[in-house]
Design a protein around this motif. Structure first.
Motif, PDB file in Angstrom:
ATOM      1  N   ASN A  83     -16.649 -15.956  27.778  1.00 21.15           N
ATOM      2  CA  ASN A  83     -15.788 -16.964  27.492  1.00 21.15           C
ATOM      3  C   ASN A  83     -16.145 -18.162  28.508  1.00 21.15           C
ATOM      4  OD1 ASN A  83     -15.340 -15.860  30.088  1.00 21.15           O
ATOM      5  ND2 ASN A  83     -13.162 -14.914  29.525  1.00 21.15           N
ATOM      6  N   GLY A 139      -8.395 -17.960  28.995  1.00 22.11           N
ATOM      7  CA  GLY A 139      -8.316 -16.620  29.658  1.00 22.11           C
ATOM      8  C   GLY A 139      -8.869 -16.593  31.121  1.00 22.11           C
ATOM      9  N   ALA A 140     -10.228 -17.106  31.065  1.00 23.93           N
ATOM     10  CA  ALA A 140     -11.009 -17.497  32.295  1.00 23.93           C
ATOM     11  C   ALA A 140     -10.429 -18.097  33.217  1.00 23.93           C
ATOM     12  CB  ALA A 140     -12.428 -17.776  31.826  1.00 23.93           C
ATOM     13  N   LEU A 184      -7.207 -18.944  33.458  1.00 26.61           N
ATOM     14  CA  LEU A 184      -6.010 -18.712  33.871  1.00 26.61           C
ATOM     15  C   LEU A 184      -6.171 -17.128  34.910  1.00 26.61           C
ATOM     16  CD1 LEU A 184      -3.802 -18.687  30.926  1.00 26.61           C
ATOM     17  CD2 LEU A 184      -3.769 -20.183  32.845  1.00 26.61           C
ATOM     18  N   PHE A 239     -15.467 -10.976  32.515  1.00 22.54           N
ATOM     19  CA  PHE A 239     -14.997 -10.340  31.224  1.00 22.54           C
ATOM     20  C   PHE A 239     -15.947  -9.673  30.410  1.00 22.54           C
ATOM     21  CE2 PHE A 239     -12.449 -13.656  32.678  1.00 22.54           C
ATOM     22  CZ  PHE A 239     -11.191 -13.330  32.415  1.00 22.54           C
ATOM     23  N   THR A 268     -11.632 -19.225  26.598  1.00 23.00           N
ATOM     24  CA  THR A 268     -11.860 -19.845  27.867  1.00 23.00           C
ATOM     25  C   THR A 268     -10.846 -20.021  28.670  1.00 23.00           C
ATOM     26  OG1 THR A 268     -11.908 -22.060  26.635  1.00 23.00           O
ATOM     27  CG2 THR A 268     -14.000 -21.034  27.644  1.00 23.00           C
ATOM     28  N   GLN A 322      -2.952 -11.935  34.669  1.00 24.59           N
ATOM     29  CA  GLN A 322      -2.875 -12.523  33.269  1.00 24.59           C
ATOM     30  C   GLN A 322      -1.542 -12.134  32.586  1.00 24.59           C
ATOM     31  OE1 GLN A 322      -6.881 -12.820  31.261  1.00 24.59           O
ATOM     32  NE2 GLN A 322      -7.248 -11.215  32.945  1.00 24.59           N
TER      33      GLN A 322
END
Lengths: 353, 288
Positions: free
Chosen positions: B88, A197-198, A200, B84, A195, B54
């Motif tokens: 997530n 990563g999402a 960010l 993605f 999460t 990222q």
């Protein structure tokens, strides 16, 4: 960094983080430990103070003490046997009534009264025993405490009771379980579940995430630290100074948590690391538990500079002047840790997700 | 010529000693659906991570919506949406709560989560915890999340992976609708048919390098071989299959003689697929 985004993340942390196992554990553990210590070592549900007397002159005060319900009285044959009973903790308090005690009182003299107390007895028991004796003497003489009481501590520990020695550890647990474990587990969990990563990929930066998780740890750590100090009746000192030290301690705890969370990939790794790091965090509390360990050992740990000023101010009524040296050492540690966390938050972006 | 939504100039990235992306250059036009195809480990995900801020490239430059993504990361991210491949989502939250969290993070003021959920066929499950959702439902919710800020560029990593044909088709319609709205779409997929149907242009990435980049039509023209497959029955009653290459001087004669000499059972033309072209170029399949 954006205050609005930090506020959104902080709200999320409080709303959803509080449903997690570690949040519940961080809140419950210090309370459970407090209740446990009070049950085992005193205060809650403890019985009457055990008073032993050696009466050298058949004092009528001893007879009246036997009738009191607030103490459990036992007479001894000699001063030596009374002292041994107190040393072993069989009696909380031992009192030696000298020869002609009653007649000296009647004549208006102040006869000496030797009072032995077991070093690990509760302050409450000592106070109850002393008050009971004094009230009987006052009734007998009709005057206000016409005796000189000489107190002599017996037993191995002549200072704090075992319960009092536990308090620093409980306070450290309250501050650091919340402040240390919450940000680290929360950060690692977000990595593990991806999460982070999402989040960010939105305008949120890793510094925003660190700030929100750090603030969550700091606020809970402050609440828990204050509650535990209050429960253990140690908030007798300067409240503002106590809160300031608690606040700095909470920041230190959160810095540790964020650093750990930044380097761990998942919750299992955090759990393993937490087990290993416990001694680093709670070392000073363990040292306080065993008076035979030299005090300088505790000073090696950064958390000592949170625990000791906190205990000195709350328990022993120390002032700013008494703790300022340790306070500045704590401040120095904090500057170092906060800068380190800031650098990590900047660097970690390159390795994220 | 329309301006570029994405401009990538010779970017490189490595994880330690592993050189994941080795100097790739491409651009994505406004309102273009750009297919990015390659097998696992080719460098697709690393490229998406660099494009979405990222991670930052070790070398080269990336410009997204006219901004350097390494310098204006936040401003770029405010105008893109990312879905993605791997789930997530915040599983302890409901679908609406997941979307609202991201809308708040983007600073979207008027946000209708229910409308967005209806668009991805998740109406009726709005208040359910995501942990109770199937993989396909999570995939659709991630797409909805990527749309909360009405992005100018949509990055979709395997958006139809694990979906039933009806849901997958619905997702494709949403992608086309987003393009109509004015968004550019950067799409990675293993589904060659999907890439072929949706993409205006595709890039093949192999071992960190782009080995081909053009529209599916032109790639097929350039690398593909069109065939006619004819099934005939011999005098002894056996079935025989014959392949005749199209667009050759002898094609018409070959077809004619087959009809004259043998009993033709079936006949159909066959185009080279993107998968065939990828194998032809790289010597390996996309799913490997």
């Amino acid at each position: 960094m954006s205050i609005r985004r930090i506020a959104v993340l902080l709200k999320k942390e409080w709303k959803y983080g509080s449903r997690g196992f570690f949040f519940v554990f961080a809140v419950a553990a210090p309370f459970i430990l407090t209740v446990f210590i009070n049950l085992v070592f005193g205060s809650l549900f403890s019985g009457k103070p055990k008073v032993g007397v050696f009466d050298m002159g058949h004092s009528s005060i001893v007879s009246s003490l036997k009738e009191m319900v607030s103490v459990e009285l036992k007479e001894y044959e000699s001063e030596q046997s009374l002292k041994k009973a107190v040393e072993r903790g069989v009696r909380d308090v031992g009192i030696v009534f000298p020869v002609n005690f009653d007649s000296l009182l009647e004549r208006g003299n102040s006869p000496p009264l030797v009072l032995y107390f077991w070093g690990e007895s509760l302050l409450k028991d000592r106070a109850v025993a002393a008050a009971s004796v004094l009230s009987r003497i006052r009734d007998f003489s009709g005057k206000k405490a016409p005796v000189n009481i000489v107190s002599v501590a017996l037993g191995k520990e002549k200072g704090l009771s075992l319960k009092d020695r536990f308090i620093p550890l409980v306070v450290l647990l309250a501050v650091f379980i919340s402040g240390f474990a919450l940000p680290s587990t929360s950060l690692a969990e977000e990595k593990q579940k991806r999460t982070l990563g999402a989040v960010l990929t939105t305008p949120v930066t890793l510094r925003d995430v660190f700030a929100a998780k750090g603030l969550m740890g700091i606020s809970l750590s402050m609440i828990m630290g204050t509650a535990v100090l209050f429960l253990n009746t140690s908030l007798s000192g300067r409240f503002g100074l106590i809160l300031l030290i608690l606040f700095l301690g909470s920041i230190m705890a959160s810095c540790f948590g964020l650093m750990l969370g930044a380097f761990m990939k998942d919750i299992s790794s955090v759990y393993s690391a937490l087990k290993g790091l416990n001694i680093f965090i709670y070392g000073p509390g363990i040292v306080a538990l065993f008076p035979q360990i030299p005090k300088w050992v505790a000073k090696v740990f950064p958390t000592y500079y949170v625990m000791n000023p906190l205990m000195e101010v709350s328990n022993n009524g120390a002032s700013w002047k008494d703790i300022r040296q340790e306070f500045f050492i704590l401040l120095g540690f904090l500057v170092f840790f906060v800068v380190l966390v800031g650098l990590i938050a900047g660097k970690t972006r390159q390795q994220e997700t | 010529m329309s301006p570029d939504a994405i401009n990538v100039d010779n970017i490189e990235f490595s994880y330690g000693n592993v050189h994941a992306v080795k100097g790739i250059t491409f651009d994505v036009k406004e309102k273009e659906i750009f297919g990015f195809l390659g097998p696992n480990g080719a460098g697709k995900s690393t490229t998406i991570k660099m494009l979405t801020g990222q991670i930052f490239p070790k070398k080269g430059k990336i410009s997204v919506l006219g901004m350097d993504v390494t310098k204006k990361t936040g401003r770029v991210q405010a105008r893109i949406g990312v879905s993605f491949e791997q789930t997530n989502l915040y599983e302890q939250m409901s679908a609406v709560e997941n979307l609202k969290l991201f809308a708040d993070l983007f600073g979207v003021k008027k946000f209708d989560a229910d409308k967005l959920l209806a668009m991805v066929d998740l109406h009726g499950r709005n208040r359910d915890h995501v942990s109770t959702f199937s993989k396909g439902m999570k995939q659709r919710l991630m797409l909805a999340r990527a749309l909360v800020n009405q992005p100018e560029i949509l990055f979709l990593d395997e958006p139809t992976e694990g979906l039933d044909p009806v849901s997958a088709d619905n997702i494709r319609k949403i992608i086309l609708k987003e393009r109509e709205r004015g968004a550019a779409v950067f799409l990675t997929t293993h589904d060659m048919m999907e890439a072929d149907k949706l993409s205006d242009r595709v890039a093949f990435i192999h071992e960190g390098k782009i080995v081909a980049l053009d529209s599916p039509y032109h790639l097929k023209q350039k690398f593909g071989k069109r065939l006619i497959k004819v099934e005939t029955e011999t005098a002894s009653g056996e079935l025989k299959e014959t392949e005749i290459t199209m667009d050759e001087p002898y094609t018409a004669d070959d077809v004619r003689s087959l009809f004259a000499e043998e009993k033709v059972i079936t006949i159909h033309s066959e185009e080279a697929s993107l998968e065939d072209i990828f194998i032809q170029i790289t010597g390996r399949g996309l799913t490997g």
